[in-house]
Design a protein around this motif. Structure first.
Motif, short mmCIF file in Angstrom:
data_model
loop_
_atom_site.label_atom_id
_atom_site.label_comp_id
_atom_site.label_asym_id
_atom_site.label_seq_id
_atom_site.Cartn_x
_atom_site.Cartn_y
_atom_site.Cartn_z
N GLU A 93 0.97 -1.26 -0.08
CA GLU A 93 -0.01 -0.28 -0.21
C GLU A 93 0.88 1.30 0.05
OE1 GLU A 93 -3.16 2.26 -0.78
OE2 GLU A 93 -3.22 -0.19 -0.54
N LYS A 96 2.59 1.55 -3.41
CA LYS A 96 1.61 2.06 -4.35
C LYS A 96 1.43 3.57 -4.47
CE LYS A 96 -3.13 1.23 -6.01
NZ LYS A 96 -4.64 1.55 -5.60
N HIS A 150 6.51 -11.69 -7.01
CA HIS A 150 5.11 -11.95 -6.91
C HIS A 150 4.67 -11.93 -5.40
CE1 HIS A 150 1.30 -14.36 -7.65
NE2 HIS A 150 1.75 -15.23 -6.66
N SER A 151 5.72 -12.42 -4.47
CA SER A 151 4.93 -12.39 -3.22
C SER A 151 5.95 -11.73 -2.01
CB SER A 151 4.85 -13.79 -2.69
OG SER A 151 6.24 -14.55 -2.61
N ARG A 178 1.27 -9.93 -6.37
CA ARG A 178 0.08 -11.01 -6.27
C ARG A 178 -1.09 -9.98 -5.89
NH1 ARG A 178 1.37 -14.57 -1.32
NH2 ARG A 178 1.19 -12.36 -0.39
N ASP A 179 -0.84 -9.07 -5.01
CA ASP A 179 -1.78 -8.27 -4.70
C ASP A 179 -2.19 -6.82 -5.21
OD1 ASP A 179 -2.64 -10.11 -3.00
OD2 ASP A 179 -1.25 -9.96 -1.44
N TRP A 180 -0.91 -6.63 -6.29
CA TRP A 180 -0.82 -5.26 -6.74
C TRP A 180 -2.19 -5.02 -7.45
CZ3 TRP A 180 1.72 -1.00 -6.54
CH2 TRP A 180 1.84 0.06 -7.70
N THR A 181 -2.77 -3.46 -7.15
CA THR A 181 -4.15 -3.24 -7.58
C THR A 181 -3.74 -1.76 -8.62
OG1 THR A 181 -4.62 -1.95 -5.75
CG2 THR A 181 -5.58 -4.27 -6.12
#
Length: 185
Positions: A93, A96, A150-151, A178-181
């Motif tokens: 977060e 990002k 990835h992780s 893996r959790d990128w938005t």
């Protein structure tokens, strides 16, 4: 095929699970014994090579049998220091927010080619984990570099490799793509 003392089934698992399971299973072996890791994740070859090197174990090779990769590791000496220098981490977060602020960032993506081509953050440098040791000279050792995979496991291994080569301002992005938005190419 190499004769193993113990076989670990890591088929169907993606990063970081083959490494996590290997680390746990390696504790069951004595120094000099061989662990066979059966995996289907194409990235597991580079992951296991880097992990073995960073932990004092010996990577003996990989043999492919159809879709199954048979990796062989020999357990190193018990007294090998498992403590490696800590790498700074940033949450996905917070990372990002930095990316979206449009401030200039040096981002290194260490995933395999197939993963990178599927989706990546615009403007990143791509060097797969297995090539980091020989290609890190493409990067400036004085720059602050955010490393993503990835992780968060492969990026940590890449950072450890780069730290040994004199890079000082490395930040591991956890958990990773893996959790990128955010924006992707």
């Amino acid at each position: 095929m190499v004769k193993a003392n113990i076989v670990l089934n890591a088929k169907g698992l993606a990063c970081p699970m083959p490494i996590v399971k290997t680390k746990k299973k390696m504790k069951d072996l004595k120094a000099g014994e061989v662990l066979e890791i059966q995996a289907t994740d194409k990235g597991s070859t580079a992951d296991l090579q880097a992990w073995a090197k960073s932990t004092g174990h010996e990577y003996l090779g990989t043999e492919a049998e159809g879709e199954i990769l048979h990796h062989f590791l020999r357990k190193g000496e018990e007294n090998f220091s498992d403590s490696v220098p800590a790498i700074l981490e940033i949450s996905l977060e917070a990372f990002k927010q930095k990316v979206e602020s449009d401030e200039p960032l040096n981002i290194l993506d260490v995933r395999e080619v197939e993963e990178y081509e599927e989706a990546h953050i615009p403007g990143v440098v791509h060097i797969p984990l297995g090539e980091v040791e020989k290609r890190s000279n493409e990067l400036n050792k004085d720059d602050e570099i955010y490393i993503i995979c990835h992780s968060g496991r492969r990026s940590e291994m890449a950072a450890q490799t780069m730290k040994k080569q004199g890079f000082k301002r490395l930040i591991n992005v956890v958990p990773g793509m893996r959790d990128w938005t955010g924006k992707i190419e």
